[in-house]
Scaffold this active site. Sequence first.
Site, short mmCIF file in Angstrom:
data_model
loop_
_atom_site.label_atom_id
_atom_site.label_comp_id
_atom_site.label_asym_id
_atom_site.label_seq_id
_atom_site.Cartn_x
_atom_site.Cartn_y
_atom_site.Cartn_z
N HIS A 11 1.00 -1.34 -0.08
CA HIS A 11 0.14 0.15 0.01
C HIS A 11 0.86 1.18 -0.24
CE1 HIS A 11 -3.88 2.21 1.62
NE2 HIS A 11 -2.90 2.79 1.53
N HIS A 13 1.68 5.41 -1.62
CA HIS A 13 1.28 6.42 -2.51
C HIS A 13 2.63 7.01 -3.04
CE1 HIS A 13 -2.69 6.68 -0.73
NE2 HIS A 13 -2.44 6.13 0.22
N ARG A 15 2.27 9.30 -5.90
CA ARG A 15 1.95 10.70 -6.40
C ARG A 15 2.28 10.79 -7.96
NH1 ARG A 15 -1.14 10.70 -1.88
NH2 ARG A 15 -0.18 11.77 -0.12
N LYS A 94 -9.18 -0.45 -5.62
CA LYS A 94 -8.97 0.20 -4.36
C LYS A 94 -10.55 0.93 -4.20
CE LYS A 94 -7.66 2.30 -0.44
NZ LYS A 94 -6.57 3.26 -0.20
N HIS A 133 -10.44 1.39 1.78
CA HIS A 133 -10.02 2.27 2.86
C HIS A 133 -11.48 2.09 4.00
CE1 HIS A 133 -8.60 5.99 4.70
NE2 HIS A 133 -9.67 5.77 5.52
N HIS A 167 -4.72 -0.69 5.83
CA HIS A 167 -4.06 0.09 7.08
C HIS A 167 -5.10 -0.17 8.19
CE1 HIS A 167 -6.90 2.99 5.39
NE2 HIS A 167 -6.07 3.39 4.20
N ASP A 239 1.41 2.73 3.34
CA ASP A 239 0.59 3.70 3.39
C ASP A 239 1.57 5.00 3.50
OD1 ASP A 239 -1.61 5.24 2.85
OD2 ASP A 239 -2.55 5.23 4.67
N HIS A 243 3.34 14.49 1.58
CA HIS A 243 2.85 15.73 1.13
C HIS A 243 3.85 16.75 1.37
CE1 HIS A 243 -1.30 14.69 1.17
NE2 HIS A 243 -1.16 13.89 2.17
O1 DOR Z 1 -2.93 9.43 5.92
C1 DOR Z 1 -3.50 9.36 4.74
N1 DOR Z 1 -3.01 9.82 3.54
N2 DOR Z 1 -4.52 8.40 4.52
C2 DOR Z 1 -4.99 8.16 3.39
O2 DOR Z 1 -5.95 7.23 3.49
C3 DOR Z 1 -4.46 8.81 2.02
C4 DOR Z 1 -3.25 9.51 2.26
C5 DOR Z 1 -3.10 10.12 1.07
O3 DOR Z 1 -3.34 9.87 0.07
O4 DOR Z 1 -2.43 11.29 1.41
ZN ZN Z 2 -3.23 5.13 1.66
#
Ligand code: DOR
Ligand code: ZN
Length: 331
Positions: A11, A13, A15, A94, A133, A167, A239, A243
């Site tokens: 899992h 991300h 981006r 998902k 989720h 998660h 997860d 950011h």
């Molecule tokens: O904390 C999180 N950030 N939980 C999520 O389900 C999505 C993820 C994100 O994409 O930033």
């Molecule tokens: Zn996630």
Amino acid sequence: MITLNSPLDMHLHLRDDDMLKIVAPLSSQDFAGAVVMPNLVPPVATIEDVKAYRDRIEKAIGNDDFEPFMTLFFKKEYDYNFLKEAKKYIKSIKLYPAGITTNSEGGVSQIDTDELKETLNAMSELQIPLCIHGESNGFVMDREKEFIPVYETLAKAFPNLKIIMEHITTKDSVDALKKYDNLYATITLHHLLITLDDVAGGLLQPHLFCKPIAKRPEDREALLNIALSGDKKVMFGSDSAPHPKSSKEAPGCAAGVFTAPIILPKLVELFDSHRKLDNLQAFISDNAREIYNLIPLKKDITLKKEEWEVPSDYDGVVPMFAGEKLEWRVI
Ligand code: DOR
Ligand code: ZN
């Protein structure tokens, strides 16, 4: 020294654009593959989207041996023929409840077995796992618990569909997971390490703020017990959700903990401190191979006990344990 065979992050991300270029190599150097989340803007929801995103990921990772396991953003409009073709390019789909987290506005507003049955029966027949989720839109500490009846209804209605509780953060989820043969779960590193106290018990820690929010000590204990045991129903899914620092250290802090660069050192430290290093291979790779029915690229990753300091940021993205010393390093 410890060597892990083909570690997998089930899992992740990654981006897009500049962020993809910053974060993708940090996963591709330590892992043999990862399940890549589809919550881009707009979400990854067509076969063309999947192929194009996969190409961009492959560019970003360069020559590393790393397979991005692609996913689609669940839509109830997906029918059998579409899914049959999509299966060639994806490992799972998902499902986000609408609006529950970052970029999930186009998710499902009502998880109704009847309304979703055509898509879920097709996924079941085609053996495409469903990742969820699992949070309601209730009180933040109760959201995961309130979602458990939805998991149970789906598990009973679609007994041949593999459902992955993404998660998980609570003891209730660990208990529910054990009750149904077709329920599985991913567990993150941060939910094995922190509770709500670490996020908000002292000065607010925006870099530890995520969805689902970290819970109580007894919840972390239950997660630790099942992960450390090597239980075949759970697998590692970071997860890791980067950011920019400016979106984290701000009013309206974005949800997500960026763990990609420190995962393996911290997992080795954690399993070692509980004298459970022998079970790490199951948690980090073997269980996922069985649950997802996949054979990963062959890739051995060795760690040795040697101190290093985690950078304060990676091009403006702040990792968990920024500026702190870790005991183990990937060599
Ligand atoms: O904390 C999180 N950030 N939980 C999520 O389900 C999505 C993820 C994100 O994409 O930033
Ligand atoms: Zn996630």
